[in-house]
Design an enzyme around this catalytic site. Structure first.
Site, PDB file in Angstrom:
ATOM      1  N   CYS A 194      -6.516  -1.567   8.045  1.00  0.00           N
ATOM      2  CA  CYS A 194      -5.411  -1.710   7.099  1.00  0.00           C
ATOM      3  C   CYS A 194      -4.616  -0.424   7.152  1.00  0.00           C
ATOM      4  CB  CYS A 194      -5.892  -1.813   5.653  1.00  0.00           C
ATOM      5  SG  CYS A 194      -7.037  -3.148   5.333  1.00  0.00           S
ATOM      6  N   ASN A 200     -10.524  -0.391   3.904  1.00  0.00           N
ATOM      7  CA  ASN A 200     -11.877  -0.280   4.447  1.00  0.00           C
ATOM      8  C   ASN A 200     -12.223   1.147   4.847  1.00  0.00           C
ATOM      9  OD1 ASN A 200     -13.010  -2.751   4.190  1.00  0.00           O
ATOM     10  ND2 ASN A 200     -13.146  -3.196   6.375  1.00  0.00           N
TER      11      ASN A 200
HETATM   12  C1  LIG Z   1     -11.529  -6.786   4.076  1.00  0.00           C
HETATM   13  C2  LIG Z   1     -10.512  -5.886   3.371  1.00  0.00           C
HETATM   14  C3  LIG Z   1     -10.253  -4.663   4.217  1.00  0.00           C
HETATM   15  C4  LIG Z   1      -9.571  -5.059   5.506  1.00  0.00           C
HETATM   16  C5  LIG Z   1      -9.851  -4.050   6.562  1.00  0.00           C
HETATM   17  O1  LIG Z   1      -9.681  -2.872   6.386  1.00  0.00           O
HETATM   18  N1  LIG Z   1     -10.281  -4.585   7.723  1.00  0.00           N
HETATM   19  C6  LIG Z   1     -10.548  -3.795   8.902  1.00  0.00           C
HETATM   20  C7  LIG Z   1     -11.996  -3.604   9.194  1.00  0.00           C
HETATM   21  S1  LIG Z   1     -12.269  -2.017   9.823  1.00  0.00           S
HETATM   22  O2  LIG Z   1     -11.799  -0.978   8.928  1.00  0.00           O
HETATM   23  O3  LIG Z   1     -11.618  -1.958  11.128  1.00  0.00           O
HETATM   24  O4  LIG Z   1     -13.740  -1.932   9.945  1.00  0.00           O
HETATM   25  C8  LIG Z   1     -10.969  -5.428   1.973  1.00  0.00           C
HETATM   26  C9  LIG Z   1      -9.852  -4.624   1.264  1.00  0.00           C
HETATM   27  C10 LIG Z   1     -10.038  -4.881  -0.252  1.00  0.00           C
HETATM   28  C11 LIG Z   1     -11.353  -5.649  -0.342  1.00  0.00           C
HETATM   29  C12 LIG Z   1     -11.644  -6.474  -1.601  1.00  0.00           C
HETATM   30  C13 LIG Z   1     -11.593  -5.554  -2.829  1.00  0.00           C
HETATM   31  C14 LIG Z   1     -11.971  -6.324  -4.114  1.00  0.00           C
HETATM   32  C15 LIG Z   1     -13.357  -7.013  -3.991  1.00  0.00           C
HETATM   33  C16 LIG Z   1     -14.486  -5.997  -3.994  1.00  0.00           C
HETATM   34  C17 LIG Z   1     -15.835  -6.699  -3.961  1.00  0.00           C
HETATM   35  O5  LIG Z   1     -16.852  -5.749  -3.944  1.00  0.00           O
HETATM   36  C18 LIG Z   1     -15.951  -7.542  -2.699  1.00  0.00           C
HETATM   37  C19 LIG Z   1     -14.835  -8.560  -2.624  1.00  0.00           C
HETATM   38  C20 LIG Z   1     -13.429  -7.929  -2.736  1.00  0.00           C
HETATM   39  C21 LIG Z   1     -12.467  -9.131  -2.966  1.00  0.00           C
HETATM   40  C22 LIG Z   1     -13.039  -7.119  -1.472  1.00  0.00           C
HETATM   41  C23 LIG Z   1     -13.090  -7.984  -0.182  1.00  0.00           C
HETATM   42  C24 LIG Z   1     -12.723  -7.163   1.070  1.00  0.00           C
HETATM   43  O6  LIG Z   1     -13.705  -6.192   1.310  1.00  0.00           O
HETATM   44  C25 LIG Z   1     -11.338  -6.494   0.940  1.00  0.00           C
HETATM   45  C26 LIG Z   1     -10.282  -7.609   0.919  1.00  0.00           C
END
Ligand SMILES: C[C@H](CCC(=O)NCCS(=O)(=O)O)[C@H]1CC[C@H]2[C@@H]3CC[C@@H]4C[C@H](O)CC[C@]4(C)[C@H]3C[C@H](O)[C@]12C
Length: 329
Positions: A2, A79
């Site tokens: 992100c 993340n």
């Molecule tokens: C997946 C996303 C980050 C995307 C990212 O960065 N992808 C690259 C991977 S990488 O960096 O390359 O490895 C993140 C960002 C915000 C997060 C939500 C925050 C609220 C809530 C917290 C709870 O505890 C668990 C569920 C919850 C809905 C979360 C789900 C998920 O975790 C979300 C969407």
């Protein structure tokens, strides 16, 4: 991956891309002033600043990914896998400070703080716990950017404690930790928006045969360190008009510089990370603008068009399909 960024013209803007291989079914969620937050450890907050942002709503609770409040303070979680480490929750009588679960962090700050300075005060007296929202929604490993029109900070909860850093560039991506991201900018001290001088060696007269060569060396891959450099360069060199349309348009171009196209980042066999949505909040006006992977039309939700004194969440599903605007039929 992100990417988050801030941008200032007449108003102050803040937004992010959310890159992932699947979507949780997030929506634009407005939390009005009298929606009761029942924090896991910190008690209830019945009346507070109103919020608008992107959230996954679970059991009527807005799990915000990014949001701004009516005072112009904004926050986004990105993340931070492998580096985020949270505290164990302690029994109430064993701690003086407020305990906040990581999934409550955005509402905890944005319901109570009007500025980054106020957020810093809250951060000084809190423990961020790894408490999961539910079995189905385990703890997310995140770090956060918090900004208002005057300043920007990054919060990283790691094995060695809670770190709060000034963020002079107003951007955040994922790993490595923020200070390493910033340090990497040193490697690009020579890049420029201007055409390069031929300084390679005195004996060679090199030709600036194309425009844009001042930026040569800026990485173009999708790794988080590379996106940090690319978006910092784009943001810090950005020029736009001051008006709302011009500012918003420019903001989407800034984050467009790190857009992820399906097919370029395979995360597991046949699964590709893409930019699911891109957001831009006018933090002064409480307007949430967004585009999605298949809807390039900027779409907007204005918190002040709603009854902000209500106690019920107000949600708008993402308009995720775009339309071609035909000109000759
Ligand atoms: C997946 C996303 C980050 C995307 C990212 O960065 N992808 C690259 C991977 S990488 O960096 O390359 O490895 C993140 C960002 C915000 C997060 C939500 C925050 C609220 C809530 C917290 C709870 O505890 C668990 C569920 C919850 C809905 C979360 C789900 C998920 O975790 C979300 C969407």
């Amino acid at each position: 991956m992100c990417t988050a960024a801030t941008y200032k013209t007449k108003d102050f803007y803040m937004g992010r891309t959310l890159d992932y291989e699947f979507s949780y079914g997030e929506q634009i969620a407005i939390t009005p002033r009298n929606y009761e937050f029942d924090f896991r450890f910190a008690g209830k907050i019945k009346s507070h600043y109103a919020l608008i942002g992107m959230a996954f709503v679970a059991e009527g609770y807005p799990l915000y990914y990014d949001a701004v409040n009516e005072k112009g303070l904004g926050m986004a979680g990105l993340n931070f896998v492998g580096n985020a480490a949270y505290e164990e929750a302690l029994p109430e009588d064993e701690t003086e400070v407020s305990q906040v679960a990581q999934f409550e962090f955005i509402p905890w700050i944005l319901t109570q703080c009007a500025t980054v300075a106020e957020a810093r005060e809250k951060l000084a007296t809190m423990r961020l716990t790894g408490t999961a929202f539910s079995e189905q929604l385990p703890t997310a490993q995140l770090h956060w950017i918090i900004a208002d029109k005057d300043s920007c900070i990054v919060v990283e909860s790691m094995k060695d404690g809670l770190h709060v850093y000034d963020n002079p560039v107003g951007v955040l991506t994922n790993n490595p930790p923020f200070l390493s991201q910033m340090f990497a900018l040193n490697n690009y001290a020579g890049v420029s928006r201007k055409q390069p001088e031929s300084t390679f060696a005195g004996v060679l007269q090199l030709d600036a045969y194309s425009r844009g060569m001042g930026g040569m060396g800026i990485p173009g891959d999708l790794s988080s360190q590379s996106r940090f450099v690319k978006v910092a360069f784009t943001k810090l060199n950005s020029i736009s008009g001051e008006e709302e349309d011009e500012s918003v348009s420019q903001f989407f171009h800034i984050l467009g510089s790190v857009d992820q196209q399906r097919g370029c980042c395979e995360v597991t066999e046949g699964k590709y990370e893409i930019t699911i949505y891109t957001s831009c909040c006018n933090t002064a006006k409480g307007i949430y603008y967004y585009t999605t992977y298949d809807n390039h039309q900027i779409t907007a939700v204005d918190m002040h068009a709603e009854n902000l004194d209500s106690d019920q969440l107000i949600c708008y599903p993402l308009l995720s399909k775009g339309k071609v605007r035909w000109q000759n039929k």
